[in-house]
Design a protein around this motif. Sequence first.
Motif, PDB file in Angstrom:
ATOM      1  N   LEU A 121     -19.565 -23.930 -25.094  1.00  0.00           N
ATOM      2  CA  LEU A 121     -19.142 -24.778 -26.197  1.00  0.00           C
ATOM      3  C   LEU A 121     -18.163 -24.031 -27.098  1.00  0.00           C
ATOM      4  CD1 LEU A 121     -19.603 -27.600 -27.247  1.00  0.00           C
ATOM      5  CD2 LEU A 121     -21.473 -26.737 -28.645  1.00  0.00           C
ATOM      6  N   LEU A 122     -18.442 -22.747 -27.334  1.00  0.00           N
ATOM      7  CA  LEU A 122     -17.537 -21.939 -28.146  1.00  0.00           C
ATOM      8  C   LEU A 122     -16.201 -21.732 -27.430  1.00  0.00           C
ATOM      9  CD1 LEU A 122     -17.098 -20.376 -30.727  1.00  0.00           C
ATOM     10  CD2 LEU A 122     -18.166 -18.377 -29.669  1.00  0.00           C
ATOM     11  N   LEU A 123     -16.247 -21.605 -26.112  1.00  0.00           N
ATOM     12  CA  LEU A 123     -15.003 -21.497 -25.345  1.00  0.00           C
ATOM     13  C   LEU A 123     -14.108 -22.726 -25.570  1.00  0.00           C
ATOM     14  CD1 LEU A 123     -15.998 -20.067 -21.823  1.00  0.00           C
ATOM     15  CD2 LEU A 123     -14.503 -18.975 -23.512  1.00  0.00           C
ATOM     16  N   LEU A 124     -14.743 -23.900 -25.609  1.00  0.00           N
ATOM     17  CA  LEU A 124     -13.988 -25.130 -25.827  1.00  0.00           C
ATOM     18  C   LEU A 124     -13.527 -25.272 -27.277  1.00  0.00           C
ATOM     19  CD1 LEU A 124     -16.174 -27.641 -23.769  1.00  0.00           C
ATOM     20  CD2 LEU A 124     -13.883 -26.857 -23.176  1.00  0.00           C
ATOM     21  N   ALA A 125     -14.362 -24.812 -28.210  1.00  0.00           N
ATOM     22  CA  ALA A 125     -14.102 -25.068 -29.625  1.00  0.00           C
ATOM     23  C   ALA A 125     -13.190 -24.039 -30.274  1.00  0.00           C
ATOM     24  CB  ALA A 125     -15.426 -25.114 -30.391  1.00  0.00           C
ATOM     25  N   LEU A 126     -13.200 -22.796 -29.785  1.00  0.00           N
ATOM     26  CA  LEU A 126     -12.483 -21.720 -30.475  1.00  0.00           C
ATOM     27  C   LEU A 126     -10.987 -22.000 -30.638  1.00  0.00           C
ATOM     28  CD1 LEU A 126     -12.819 -19.033 -31.869  1.00  0.00           C
ATOM     29  CD2 LEU A 126     -12.456 -17.884 -29.668  1.00  0.00           C
ATOM     30  N   PRO A 127     -10.270 -22.484 -29.605  1.00  0.00           N
ATOM     31  CA  PRO A 127      -8.845 -22.774 -29.821  1.00  0.00           C
ATOM     32  C   PRO A 127      -8.605 -23.775 -30.947  1.00  0.00           C
ATOM     33  CG  PRO A 127      -9.339 -22.742 -27.481  1.00  0.00           C
ATOM     34  CD  PRO A 127     -10.659 -22.688 -28.195  1.00  0.00           C
ATOM     35  N   LEU A 128      -9.466 -24.804 -31.033  1.00  0.00           N
ATOM     36  CA  LEU A 128      -9.324 -25.799 -32.092  1.00  0.00           C
ATOM     37  C   LEU A 128      -9.581 -25.170 -33.460  1.00  0.00           C
ATOM     38  CD1 LEU A 128      -9.023 -28.735 -33.073  1.00  0.00           C
ATOM     39  CD2 LEU A 128     -11.468 -29.037 -32.643  1.00  0.00           C
ATOM     40  N   VAL A 129     -10.641 -24.370 -33.548  1.00  0.00           N
ATOM     41  CA  VAL A 129     -10.992 -23.726 -34.829  1.00  0.00           C
ATOM     42  C   VAL A 129      -9.876 -22.796 -35.283  1.00  0.00           C
ATOM     43  CG1 VAL A 129     -12.592 -22.139 -35.959  1.00  0.00           C
ATOM     44  CG2 VAL A 129     -13.465 -23.920 -34.424  1.00  0.00           C
ATOM     45  N   LEU A 130      -9.372 -21.973 -34.371  1.00  0.00           N
ATOM     46  CA  LEU A 130      -8.305 -21.044 -34.738  1.00  0.00           C
ATOM     47  C   LEU A 130      -7.022 -21.788 -35.090  1.00  0.00           C
ATOM     48  CD1 LEU A 130      -8.810 -18.162 -32.118  1.00  0.00           C
ATOM     49  CD2 LEU A 130      -9.574 -18.277 -34.497  1.00  0.00           C
ATOM     50  N   GLY A 131      -6.785 -22.909 -34.420  1.00  0.00           N
ATOM     51  CA  GLY A 131      -5.616 -23.715 -34.765  1.00  0.00           C
ATOM     52  C   GLY A 131      -5.672 -24.213 -36.192  1.00  0.00           C
ATOM     53  N   VAL A 132      -6.865 -24.607 -36.641  1.00  0.00           N
ATOM     54  CA  VAL A 132      -7.034 -25.105 -38.013  1.00  0.00           C
ATOM     55  C   VAL A 132      -6.869 -23.976 -39.026  1.00  0.00           C
ATOM     56  CG1 VAL A 132      -8.692 -26.114 -39.628  1.00  0.00           C
ATOM     57  CG2 VAL A 132      -8.478 -27.042 -37.318  1.00  0.00           C
ATOM     58  N   THR A 133      -7.346 -22.769 -38.693  1.00  0.00           N
ATOM     59  CA  THR A 133      -7.247 -21.654 -39.648  1.00  0.00           C
ATOM     60  C   THR A 133      -5.804 -21.291 -39.950  1.00  0.00           C
ATOM     61  OG1 THR A 133      -7.388 -19.998 -37.869  1.00  0.00           O
ATOM     62  CG2 THR A 133      -9.454 -20.666 -38.910  1.00  0.00           C
ATOM     63  N   VAL A 193     -20.680 -11.601 -27.304  1.00  0.00           N
ATOM     64  CA  VAL A 193     -22.133 -11.543 -27.506  1.00  0.00           C
ATOM     65  C   VAL A 193     -22.835 -12.665 -26.754  1.00  0.00           C
ATOM     66  CG1 VAL A 193     -23.982 -11.744 -29.217  1.00  0.00           C
ATOM     67  CG2 VAL A 193     -21.953 -10.377 -29.729  1.00  0.00           C
ATOM     68  N   LEU A 194     -22.332 -13.908 -26.906  1.00  0.00           N
ATOM     69  CA  LEU A 194     -22.968 -15.042 -26.233  1.00  0.00           C
ATOM     70  C   LEU A 194     -22.804 -14.963 -24.714  1.00  0.00           C
ATOM     71  CD1 LEU A 194     -21.931 -17.980 -28.607  1.00  0.00           C
ATOM     72  CD2 LEU A 194     -24.212 -17.019 -28.343  1.00  0.00           C
ATOM     73  N   GLY A 195     -21.680 -14.413 -24.275  1.00  0.00           N
ATOM     74  CA  GLY A 195     -21.444 -14.284 -22.843  1.00  0.00           C
ATOM     75  C   GLY A 195     -22.086 -13.066 -22.224  1.00  0.00           C
ATOM     76  N   LYS A 196     -22.738 -12.264 -23.072  1.00  0.00           N
ATOM     77  CA  LYS A 196     -23.440 -11.058 -22.636  1.00  0.00           C
ATOM     78  C   LYS A 196     -22.510 -10.114 -21.856  1.00  0.00           C
ATOM     79  CE  LYS A 196     -27.864 -13.485 -22.415  1.00  0.00           C
ATOM     80  NZ  LYS A 196     -29.022 -13.908 -21.587  1.00  0.00           N
ATOM     81  N   GLY A 197     -21.325  -9.920 -22.440  1.00  0.00           N
ATOM     82  CA  GLY A 197     -20.385  -8.990 -21.834  1.00  0.00           C
ATOM     83  C   GLY A 197     -18.963  -9.486 -21.912  1.00  0.00           C
ATOM     84  N   ARG A 210     -15.322 -10.691 -20.657  1.00  0.00           N
ATOM     85  CA  ARG A 210     -14.729 -11.414 -19.544  1.00  0.00           C
ATOM     86  C   ARG A 210     -13.293 -11.781 -19.891  1.00  0.00           C
ATOM     87  NH1 ARG A 210     -19.834 -15.607 -18.616  1.00  0.00           N
ATOM     88  NH2 ARG A 210     -21.417 -14.005 -18.304  1.00  0.00           N
ATOM     89  N   GLY A 211     -12.454 -11.868 -18.856  1.00  0.00           N
ATOM     90  CA  GLY A 211     -11.046 -12.162 -19.074  1.00  0.00           C
ATOM     91  C   GLY A 211     -10.809 -13.490 -19.751  1.00  0.00           C
ATOM     92  N   MET A 212     -11.634 -14.488 -19.459  1.00  0.00           N
ATOM     93  CA  MET A 212     -11.471 -15.815 -20.044  1.00  0.00           C
ATOM     94  C   MET A 212     -11.579 -15.770 -21.572  1.00  0.00           C
ATOM     95  SD  MET A 212     -10.805 -18.962 -19.699  1.00  0.00           S
ATOM     96  CE  MET A 212     -10.896 -19.182 -17.923  1.00  0.00           C
ATOM     97  N   GLN A 213     -12.373 -14.846 -22.081  1.00  0.00           N
ATOM     98  CA  GLN A 213     -12.526 -14.727 -23.528  1.00  0.00           C
ATOM     99  C   GLN A 213     -11.200 -14.357 -24.184  1.00  0.00           C
ATOM    100  OE1 GLN A 213     -15.497 -11.714 -23.469  1.00  0.00           O
ATOM    101  NE2 GLN A 213     -17.162 -13.091 -22.873  1.00  0.00           N
ATOM    102  N   VAL A 214     -10.447 -13.476 -23.536  1.00  0.00           N
ATOM    103  CA  VAL A 214      -9.139 -13.078 -24.061  1.00  0.00           C
ATOM    104  C   VAL A 214      -8.164 -14.246 -24.009  1.00  0.00           C
ATOM    105  CG1 VAL A 214      -7.182 -11.515 -23.754  1.00  0.00           C
ATOM    106  CG2 VAL A 214      -9.507 -10.683 -23.355  1.00  0.00           C
ATOM    107  N   VAL A 215      -8.184 -14.977 -22.896  1.00  0.00           N
ATOM    108  CA  VAL A 215      -7.274 -16.116 -22.729  1.00  0.00           C
ATOM    109  C   VAL A 215      -7.528 -17.174 -23.800  1.00  0.00           C
ATOM    110  CG1 VAL A 215      -6.604 -18.009 -21.200  1.00  0.00           C
ATOM    111  CG2 VAL A 215      -7.017 -15.725 -20.253  1.00  0.00           C
ATOM    112  N   VAL A 216      -8.807 -17.528 -23.998  1.00  0.00           N
ATOM    113  CA  VAL A 216      -9.162 -18.559 -24.975  1.00  0.00           C
ATOM    114  C   VAL A 216      -8.780 -18.126 -26.390  1.00  0.00           C
ATOM    115  CG1 VAL A 216     -11.115 -19.711 -26.077  1.00  0.00           C
ATOM    116  CG2 VAL A 216     -10.981 -19.597 -23.585  1.00  0.00           C
ATOM    117  N   THR A 217      -9.084 -16.873 -26.726  1.00  0.00           N
ATOM    118  CA  THR A 217      -8.738 -16.372 -28.055  1.00  0.00           C
ATOM    119  C   THR A 217      -7.226 -16.362 -28.251  1.00  0.00           C
ATOM    120  OG1 THR A 217     -10.709 -14.957 -28.019  1.00  0.00           O
ATOM    121  CG2 THR A 217      -9.059 -14.481 -29.689  1.00  0.00           C
TER     122      THR A 217
END
Length: 407
Positions: free
Chosen positions: A178-190, A211-215, A217-224
């Motif tokens: 859920l955070l993966l889906l929401a983070l781009p939207l949240v950062l866009g608003v900031t 923390v939630l992903g327990k390690g 991962r490359g996808m975390q960098v892409v989403v951020t």
Amino acid sequence: MDSNYKTDWWLLAFMTGLLLYGFLAIFSATTAVGSIELFYRQLAWGGIGLFVIAGVYYLDPMWIKDKVYILYVAGLLLLLVTLVVGVKVAGATSWIRIGFISVQPSEFAKITTILALCRYLSSDSTDITQIQHVLIAMLIVLLPAGLVMLQPDMGTVLTYLSFLFPVMVMAGFNAYYLLLLALPLVLGVTGFFSMWVLTGAAVAGFVSLVVLGKGFRGMQVVVTALGVTGGLLTMRFAEQLLQPHQLKRIQTFLDPMLDPRGAGYNALQAKIAIGSGGVFGKGYLEGTQTQLRFIPAQWTDFIFCVIGEEMGFAGSALLLLLFMAMLLRLLWMASMIKNQFVELVLVGFVSLFLAHLVINVGMTIGLFPVVGVPLPFLSYGGTALIANMVMIGIALNFYRNKRDLGY
């Protein structure tokens, strides 16, 4: 009488306490400036709200569930009508005038959206682990939120988003995805705020993903990275994306002294009023900022200033305790009634109430920009008051019928 059919008097007591707070504050805010008729209107709306609660209380809960999608579509149609024939107030076309009464459909659409989202997520045919079902659930909320954004009413849009993620997580969706889906939207608003806010949110979001992903991962960098890019684009085109008055509110939130007599005026006066109240306040009807009307619209979005100034820290703390007691009571109901639809609806109500509380109080003490979000049961406004009382009525209905709902 069957002992299984009872009224939750605690929930009614907490709501009544909040209503009394609101009536007292609105009387104080209006009596000294010749607008006492607003107080009597709010009393009338409160009386109507009690009849509405009684009507909802005796509905068949299965009727509520069965008619959810019809109510949801009706809410969408009202939002569309508002865009066409609505009346503009404070820069947003959010109201429909019916005779001498003005109605804000987005307040009622919040309830129908929560009910529709919870009905979909509690359906046996919905698998929250499948992406198509996740997207449909998000669309149920984003569709009315998008119509409200066109008004444009950003404060109300935030309240729509407030219940989407808690309800989805409660329905079983993994918070990490859920955070993966929401983070781009949240950062866009900031990006509307500043580079510092965007940077802080990006770091916090990335750490949360790890923390939630327990390690790592490359996808975390892409989403951020996508979110940061969106935030930078928002920052670059903010003047085209927001109305001038909305952009000014954000700028003065970061530094009210940029426009102390204009967009920053309300925020500065609100902090003066609350800070001057001290521990026990200046006394009822004795607040100088309130009685001399230094704060415009002090009976609506800035009603908390009246309480902070005239009742002080003690009165404000008691108000917040009443809110927390009401929210905890709703969560207790959700845990007690073993029915997924009921559980999700009550969690949605709690999330919505909490968002209103945090945003409204936060903007009066300088933690959030001034976005026009009312304080539930306290701020002047018939539509919002009736909508809040409808939610309490639905909760009371669920409690009354807990045996039939699976208790």
